[in-house]
Design an enzyme around this catalytic site. Structure first.
Site, PDB file in Angstrom:
ATOM      1  N   PHE A 153      34.357  32.272  29.693  1.00 42.38           N
ATOM      2  CA  PHE A 153      33.556  31.100  29.322  1.00 42.38           C
ATOM      3  C   PHE A 153      32.096  31.252  29.725  1.00 42.38           C
ATOM      4  O   PHE A 153      31.219  30.635  29.138  1.00 42.38           O
ATOM      5  CB  PHE A 153      34.144  29.822  29.958  1.00 42.38           C
ATOM      6  CG  PHE A 153      33.820  29.657  31.431  1.00 42.38           C
ATOM      7  CD1 PHE A 153      32.587  29.141  31.832  1.00 42.38           C
ATOM      8  CD2 PHE A 153      34.720  30.040  32.414  1.00 42.38           C
ATOM      9  CE1 PHE A 153      32.272  29.006  33.182  1.00 42.38           C
ATOM     10  CE2 PHE A 153      34.418  29.910  33.755  1.00 42.38           C
ATOM     11  CZ  PHE A 153      33.190  29.398  34.145  1.00 42.38           C
ATOM     12  N   LYS A 177      37.630  36.808  20.074  1.00 42.03           N
ATOM     13  CA  LYS A 177      38.135  35.511  20.538  1.00 42.03           C
ATOM     14  C   LYS A 177      37.225  34.989  21.651  1.00 42.03           C
ATOM     15  O   LYS A 177      37.297  35.470  22.790  1.00 42.03           O
ATOM     16  CB  LYS A 177      39.564  35.635  21.075  1.00 42.03           C
ATOM     17  CG  LYS A 177      40.162  34.254  21.342  1.00 42.03           C
ATOM     18  CD  LYS A 177      41.344  34.277  22.274  1.00 42.03           C
ATOM     19  CE  LYS A 177      40.986  34.200  23.723  1.00 42.03           C
ATOM     20  NZ  LYS A 177      40.245  32.986  24.155  1.00 42.03           N
ATOM     21  N   SER A 230      38.729  37.396  34.211  1.00 40.56           N
ATOM     22  CA  SER A 230      39.187  37.523  35.594  1.00 40.56           C
ATOM     23  C   SER A 230      40.090  38.755  35.731  1.00 40.56           C
ATOM     24  O   SER A 230      40.614  39.270  34.737  1.00 40.56           O
ATOM     25  CB  SER A 230      39.949  36.268  36.001  1.00 40.56           C
ATOM     26  OG  SER A 230      41.097  36.141  35.187  1.00 40.56           O
ATOM     27  N   CYS A 285      29.691  36.670  37.329  1.00 40.95           N
ATOM     28  CA  CYS A 285      30.397  37.791  37.967  1.00 40.95           C
ATOM     29  C   CYS A 285      29.449  38.503  38.927  1.00 40.95           C
ATOM     30  O   CYS A 285      29.875  39.337  39.712  1.00 40.95           O
ATOM     31  CB  CYS A 285      30.927  38.751  36.934  1.00 40.95           C
ATOM     32  SG  CYS A 285      29.626  39.595  36.056  1.00 40.95           S
ATOM     33  N   GLU A 387      37.857  34.978  44.783  1.00 41.20           N
ATOM     34  CA  GLU A 387      36.724  34.569  43.940  1.00 41.20           C
ATOM     35  C   GLU A 387      36.738  33.045  43.785  1.00 41.20           C
ATOM     36  O   GLU A 387      37.672  32.487  43.206  1.00 41.20           O
ATOM     37  CB  GLU A 387      36.840  35.243  42.565  1.00 41.20           C
ATOM     38  CG  GLU A 387      35.634  35.026  41.688  1.00 41.20           C
ATOM     39  CD  GLU A 387      35.722  35.767  40.357  1.00 41.20           C
ATOM     40  OE1 GLU A 387      36.831  35.995  39.857  1.00 41.20           O
ATOM     41  OE2 GLU A 387      34.643  36.098  39.820  1.00 41.20           O
TER      42      GLU A 387
HETATM   43  P1  NAD Z   1      39.767  34.099  32.288  1.00 38.59           P
HETATM   44  O1  NAD Z   1      40.299  35.392  32.761  1.00 38.59           O
HETATM   45  O2  NAD Z   1      40.502  32.863  32.644  1.00 38.59           O
HETATM   46  O3  NAD Z   1      39.671  34.089  30.673  1.00 38.59           O
HETATM   47  C1  NAD Z   1      38.941  35.083  29.982  1.00 38.59           C
HETATM   48  C2  NAD Z   1      39.425  35.142  28.543  1.00 38.59           C
HETATM   49  O4  NAD Z   1      40.760  35.646  28.525  1.00 38.59           O
HETATM   50  C3  NAD Z   1      39.478  33.791  27.842  1.00 38.59           C
HETATM   51  O5  NAD Z   1      39.038  33.964  26.513  1.00 38.59           O
HETATM   52  C4  NAD Z   1      40.952  33.400  27.907  1.00 38.59           C
HETATM   53  O6  NAD Z   1      41.357  32.595  26.815  1.00 38.59           O
HETATM   54  C5  NAD Z   1      41.657  34.747  27.867  1.00 38.59           C
HETATM   55  N1  NAD Z   1      42.910  34.802  28.623  1.00 38.59           N
HETATM   56  C6  NAD Z   1      43.212  34.134  29.762  1.00 38.59           C
HETATM   57  N2  NAD Z   1      44.429  34.499  30.203  1.00 38.59           N
HETATM   58  C7  NAD Z   1      44.904  35.422  29.343  1.00 38.59           C
HETATM   59  C8  NAD Z   1      46.105  36.186  29.269  1.00 38.59           C
HETATM   60  N3  NAD Z   1      47.069  36.079  30.181  1.00 38.59           N
HETATM   61  N4  NAD Z   1      46.264  37.050  28.249  1.00 38.59           N
HETATM   62  C9  NAD Z   1      45.295  37.192  27.323  1.00 38.59           C
HETATM   63  N5  NAD Z   1      44.141  36.499  27.329  1.00 38.59           N
HETATM   64  C10 NAD Z   1      43.935  35.615  28.329  1.00 38.59           C
HETATM   65  O7  NAD Z   1      38.257  34.025  32.776  1.00 38.59           O
HETATM   66  P2  NAD Z   1      37.202  32.833  32.658  1.00 38.59           P
HETATM   67  O8  NAD Z   1      37.573  31.756  33.612  1.00 38.59           O
HETATM   68  O9  NAD Z   1      36.978  32.470  31.231  1.00 38.59           O
HETATM   69  O10 NAD Z   1      35.875  33.577  33.160  1.00 38.59           O
HETATM   70  C11 NAD Z   1      35.578  33.765  34.515  1.00 38.59           C
HETATM   71  C12 NAD Z   1      36.069  35.111  35.019  1.00 38.59           C
HETATM   72  O11 NAD Z   1      35.471  36.165  34.282  1.00 38.59           O
HETATM   73  C13 NAD Z   1      35.672  35.361  36.476  1.00 38.59           C
HETATM   74  O12 NAD Z   1      36.737  35.991  37.139  1.00 38.59           O
HETATM   75  C14 NAD Z   1      34.472  36.288  36.365  1.00 38.59           C
HETATM   76  O13 NAD Z   1      34.235  37.095  37.498  1.00 38.59           O
HETATM   77  C15 NAD Z   1      34.867  37.108  35.192  1.00 38.59           C
HETATM   78  N6  NAD Z   1      33.699  37.739  34.570  1.00 38.59           N
HETATM   79  C16 NAD Z   1      33.520  39.056  34.807  1.00 38.59           C
HETATM   80  C17 NAD Z   1      32.395  39.693  34.296  1.00 38.59           C
HETATM   81  C18 NAD Z   1      32.171  41.158  34.546  1.00 38.59           C
HETATM   82  O14 NAD Z   1      31.189  41.688  34.059  1.00 38.59           O
HETATM   83  N7  NAD Z   1      33.025  41.836  35.285  1.00 38.59           N
HETATM   84  C19 NAD Z   1      31.456  38.965  33.546  1.00 38.59           C
HETATM   85  C20 NAD Z   1      31.688  37.612  33.314  1.00 38.59           C
HETATM   86  C21 NAD Z   1      32.818  37.008  33.844  1.00 38.59           C
END
Ligand code: NAD
Length: 510
Positions: A153, A177, A230, A285, A387
């Site tokens: 997000f 997506k 995540s 992140c 986190e």
């Molecule tokens: P999230 O992992 O909850 O969701 C990310 C995406 O994955 C969403 O589109 C969600 O719909 C999808 N998703 C969730 N669970 C899933 C599953 N089991 N199978 C398949 N798809 C699934 O993350 P969030 O809350 O949207 O974003 C925040 C997280 O992203 C934090 O942990 C942050 O550190 C990380 N992030 C990392 C970076 C990086 O460069 N490493 C950059 C931005 C954000």
């Protein structure tokens, strides 16, 4: 930007579509808590419809002459420049990123597109002449087919930039997506892509939750999947794609460290911590989370940090005069409040409590957490390990640089870390020994420029592939090697006989 009800749609094979299963989720503005629209929760069938459209578009797109394909990347770059403000506002509305930071995010994607414009130079292969009598070797970097991408997000534009220009510029087609919590940027961006004349099916958007992604694991149309999200999500997608034999690029979560040494330039240090820890309400992140401070400056540092943190103003993300917007949702706010309770139960001292921040009247129902500072934190506390993804800083006293490096080394995640010092011994030691993917010196937690790869190590990256730079080209292409025996059609220079020439025999038989 107008305040009319926002109906988010899927975009498949060049058409804007309602979700046929009729399931939608409310879309909220986190600055006010108001429902501003709705977003589809698409079915696996819709997800596969999109990959089928991308697969159908692939032969024509990959066969298109490279300069013509690159023309679309240049047009994308121009379209983003011309529409920077509109795109930034789309991020400030549903993700509630502060408008100045939203402009910065779109600006960064424009720089990423500059990098993507160098694809013709970066996908050049190699040729080795005369590897045997009349035989030449050639390495080609070829596209793979359909890639799919999943966004978090908190960076709706940046992650689009990390995936789509490189995937399609190298000749693949794409299904994307976005997060259901921040879909508006991609709705606007997709229209700009359509306006460039991009052929139908080259980029497709399917909104929804994990069901959309899980449909890709066994889908023969899909060559690879990339995610920024995540660490648990990265692992889940890694497992599913492993079973289905898909290529993956999976960036995970973070817990970033900053080491403040006795000679740290103090003004710069405080300014960087405010930007990094409270920017995007700590939902980055690369947000600083654990701050290791040596005894020589501890008291002065803490007094200055608390004084500056108390001055942070909160309000609507569209208001340029405030410093910090809300977190993404009521459940995110609850998670952060829960971590504050955990920190207190673990024995940390709550030096600044952000749970009831002062807010403008219009934002009372928004999802706000003010700057929060814990002291007396030890590295094994849950607040220092997990986190939190909110504006919460942990101050940890360390005896010297070795203490800071030990904490970084012992942490399971390894996204970014930085040191503030003027000492070149500390600098070099930190660069060498900090066990993370991205290191900053007197800057940070810093995001590498798009010309260079971006990504962590350890639990912050599942697999090896990173975004940006030459790494992006490697991920979205595959190496193919051709061994070519040249036969003179006039019969004047017969090729060496395979049976007698050992160098030729090894080309044929190894
Ligand atoms: P999230 O992992 O909850 O969701 C990310 C995406 O994955 C969403 O589109 C969600 O719909 C999808 N998703 C969730 N669970 C899933 C599953 N089991 N199978 C398949 N798809 C699934 O993350 P969030 O809350 O949207 O974003 C925040 C997280 O992203 C934090 O942990 C942050 O550190 C990380 N992030 C990392 C970076 C990086 O460069 N490493 C950059 C931005 C954000």
């Amino acid at each position: 930007m107008s305040t009319e009800y926002i109906k988010i749609k899927n975009h498949i094979n060049g058409a804007w579509l309602d979700e046929s299963n009729g399931q939608y989720e409310p879309l909220r503005n986190p600055s006010t808590g108001h429902v501003i629209g709705e977003v589809p929760l698409s079915s696996p069938a819709t997800s596969r419809e999109a990959t089928a459209a991308a697969a159908a578009a692939y032969p024509g797109w990959s066969a298109m002459p490279l300069p013509k394909r690159m023309d679309f990347i240049f047009k994308m770059h121009r379209a983003m420049q011309d529409n920077l403000e509109m795109l930034a506002q789309s991020i400030a509305i549903d993700q509630a990123k502060h408008i100045a930071e939203a402009r910065g995010e779109v600006g960064r994607v424009i720089e990423i597109l500059q990098m993507a414009c160098t694809i013709p130079a970066l996908i050049q292969g190699d040729t080795v002449q005369a590897i045997a009598n009349n035989i030449n070797g050639r390495l080609i970097k070829a596209p793979l087919g359909v890639f799919c991408g999943v966004a978090p997000f908190n960076f709706p534009a940046l992650v689009f930039g990390w995936f789509i220009p490189f995937a399609i510029g190298t000749g693949n087609t794409f299904v994307y997506k976005p997060s259901t919590e921040s879909p508006l940027f991609m709705q606007k961006m997709m229209q700009l892509l359509c306006d460039t004349g991009l052929p139908d099916g080259v980029v497709n958007i399917v909104h929804g939750d994990r069901e959309v992604v899980e449909a890709w694991y066994e889908d023969d149309n899909v060559a690879g999947v990339c995610l920024v999200g995540s660490t648990p999500t990265a692992k889940a997608i890694g497992e599913g794609c492993g079973r289905g034999g898909k290529k993956t690029m999976l960036l995970g979560g973070a817990k970033n460290f900053l080491a403040a040494m006795e000679d740290a330039p103090m003004d710069l240090l405080i300014e960087n911590i405010l930007m990094s820890g409270y920017g995007s309400a700590g939902q980055r992140c690369l947000a600083v989370s654990n701050i290791a401070v040596v005894p020589e400056i501890y008291d002065d540092f803490l007094a200055r940090l608390l004084e500056a943190s108390r001055k942070i103003t909160l309000g609507d993300a569209m208001d340029p005069d405030i410093f910090m917007g809300p977190v993404i949702s009521a459940s995110a706010r609850k998670r952060i409040h829960d971590y504050i309770d955990i920190g207190l139960a673990e024995g940390a001292t709550l030096a600044l409590d952000g749970r009831n921040p002062q807010l403008p009247e219009a934002n009372r129902d928004g999802y706000f957490v003010g700057p929060t500072v814990f002291t007396d934190v030890t590295p094994c506390m849950r607040i220092a390990q997990e986190e939190i993804f909110g504006p919460v800083l942990n101050i940890i006293k360390v005896g010297c640089i070795d203490g800071a490096l030990r904490m970084i080394r012992n942490h399971p995640l390894g996204n970014g870390a930085c040191i503030f010092t003027q000492n070149s011994f500390y600098t070099e030691k930190f660069i060498n020994e900090a066990d993370v993917g991205m290191v900053g010196v007197n800057v940070g937690i810093c995001a590498p420029h798009p010309y260079l790869p971006f990504g962590g190590i350890k639990g912050s990256l599942v697999g090896n592939n990173k975004v940006q730079g030459k790494d992006a080209i490697d991920f979205f292409t595959q190496s193919k090697v051709a061994t070519i025996r040249v036969v003179d059609p006039r019969g004047l220079a017969p090729a060496a006989a395979t049976t007698t020439d050992s160098s030729v025999r090894s080309c044929v038989a190894s």
